[in-house]
Design a protein around this motif. Sequence first.
Motif, mmCIF file in Angstrom:
data_model
loop_
_atom_site.group_PDB
_atom_site.id
_atom_site.type_symbol
_atom_site.label_atom_id
_atom_site.label_comp_id
_atom_site.label_asym_id
_atom_site.label_seq_id
_atom_site.Cartn_x
_atom_site.Cartn_y
_atom_site.Cartn_z
ATOM 1 N N GLU A 26 53.401 14.706 9.014
ATOM 2 C CA GLU A 26 54.458 15.348 8.220
ATOM 3 C C GLU A 26 54.233 15.211 6.709
ATOM 4 O O GLU A 26 54.416 16.169 5.964
ATOM 5 N N ALA A 27 53.810 14.037 6.243
ATOM 6 C CA ALA A 27 53.605 13.832 4.803
ATOM 7 C C ALA A 27 52.475 14.720 4.283
ATOM 8 O O ALA A 27 52.587 15.313 3.207
ATOM 9 N N GLN A 28 51.397 14.818 5.039
ATOM 10 C CA GLN A 28 50.280 15.668 4.621
ATOM 11 C C GLN A 28 50.661 17.134 4.684
ATOM 12 O O GLN A 28 50.246 17.929 3.836
ATOM 13 N N LYS A 29 51.447 17.502 5.682
ATOM 14 C CA LYS A 29 51.906 18.893 5.798
ATOM 15 C C LYS A 29 52.746 19.272 4.579
ATOM 16 O O LYS A 29 52.587 20.350 4.015
ATOM 17 N N LYS A 30 53.644 18.364 4.163
ATOM 18 C CA LYS A 30 54.470 18.615 2.983
ATOM 19 C C LYS A 30 53.609 18.769 1.736
ATOM 20 O O LYS A 30 53.836 19.655 0.914
ATOM 21 N N ALA A 31 52.619 17.893 1.597
ATOM 22 C CA ALA A 31 51.729 17.948 0.433
ATOM 23 C C ALA A 31 50.942 19.256 0.432
ATOM 24 O O ALA A 31 50.766 19.881 -0.618
ATOM 25 N N THR A 37 52.068 26.455 -2.350
ATOM 26 C CA THR A 37 53.103 27.255 -3.006
ATOM 27 C C THR A 37 52.797 27.431 -4.493
ATOM 28 O O THR A 37 52.997 28.508 -5.049
ATOM 29 N N LYS A 38 52.266 26.377 -5.125
ATOM 30 C CA LYS A 38 51.962 26.444 -6.547
ATOM 31 C C LYS A 38 50.725 27.291 -6.839
ATOM 32 O O LYS A 38 50.646 27.942 -7.870
ATOM 33 N N GLU A 39 49.731 27.270 -5.954
ATOM 34 C CA GLU A 39 48.421 27.819 -6.279
ATOM 35 C C GLU A 39 48.119 29.199 -5.692
ATOM 36 O O GLU A 39 47.206 29.866 -6.172
ATOM 37 N N LEU A 40 48.844 29.631 -4.668
ATOM 38 C CA LEU A 40 48.542 30.932 -4.055
ATOM 39 C C LEU A 40 48.873 32.074 -5.007
ATOM 40 O O LEU A 40 49.787 31.988 -5.819
ATOM 41 N N ASN A 117 40.657 31.076 1.182
ATOM 42 C CA ASN A 117 39.678 30.091 0.705
ATOM 43 C C ASN A 117 40.358 28.953 -0.045
ATOM 44 O O ASN A 117 40.000 27.790 0.116
ATOM 45 N N LEU A 118 41.350 29.301 -0.858
ATOM 46 C CA LEU A 118 42.109 28.295 -1.591
ATOM 47 C C LEU A 118 42.877 27.390 -0.627
ATOM 48 O O LEU A 118 42.881 26.162 -0.786
ATOM 49 N N SER A 119 43.479 27.969 0.386
ATOM 50 C CA SER A 119 44.220 27.191 1.381
ATOM 51 C C SER A 119 43.305 26.250 2.148
ATOM 52 O O SER A 119 43.678 25.113 2.444
ATOM 53 N N CYS A 120 42.103 26.700 2.465
ATOM 54 C CA CYS A 120 41.128 25.831 3.142
ATOM 55 C C CYS A 120 40.754 24.647 2.257
ATOM 56 O O CYS A 120 40.655 23.511 2.739
ATOM 57 N N ILE A 122 42.607 23.353 -0.141
ATOM 58 C CA ILE A 122 43.784 22.492 -0.204
ATOM 59 C C ILE A 122 43.892 21.661 1.075
ATOM 60 O O ILE A 122 44.161 20.454 1.030
ATOM 61 N N TYR A 123 43.672 22.290 2.217
ATOM 62 C CA TYR A 123 43.721 21.590 3.504
ATOM 63 C C TYR A 123 42.714 20.438 3.529
ATOM 64 O O TYR A 123 43.046 19.324 3.938
ATOM 65 N N ASP A 124 41.490 20.712 3.089
ATOM 66 C CA ASP A 124 40.467 19.669 3.072
ATOM 67 C C ASP A 124 40.862 18.521 2.146
ATOM 68 O O ASP A 124 40.687 17.344 2.494
#
Length: 129
Positions: A26-31, A37-40, A117-120, A122-124
């Motif tokens: 949950e904490a990582q999901k929130k982060a 939200t800020k970067e897309l 690509n940005l989301s990937c 961020i996920y990493d």
Amino acid sequence: MSLRESIEELEQKEEELRKRVNALPEAQKKAFYARQTKELKDPDTYASLNWFFLGGIHHCYLGKYSLFAIEFVLLIVSVIGLIMGNMYALIIIGLLVIYELPQLFYSQRIARQHNYNLSCAIYDDVRQS
């Protein structure tokens, strides 16, 4: 980033990423969602910039400042060349048009691929922290 990739393939990759994100604690999901939200970037805004402004300003929206600078300088140099009577400037303008046309018609896909690509990335980052 490939323009040959179909929308269906991109949607499938986005869905796989969503599943991986939902499997995070949950904490990582929130982060992840806070950073995302800020970067897309909004695909509609990118498409609008692409349609209504000359000189490659849409590249700035995605953070590709060097590409914007090159394209803008080429446009200015070619316009000045035309004013001064240099017909070779038409070749530069023609090449710019040929380069920009696919970006114009595939602007939504380009912005979505950028966001994926940005989301990937961020996920990493979130997963490693």
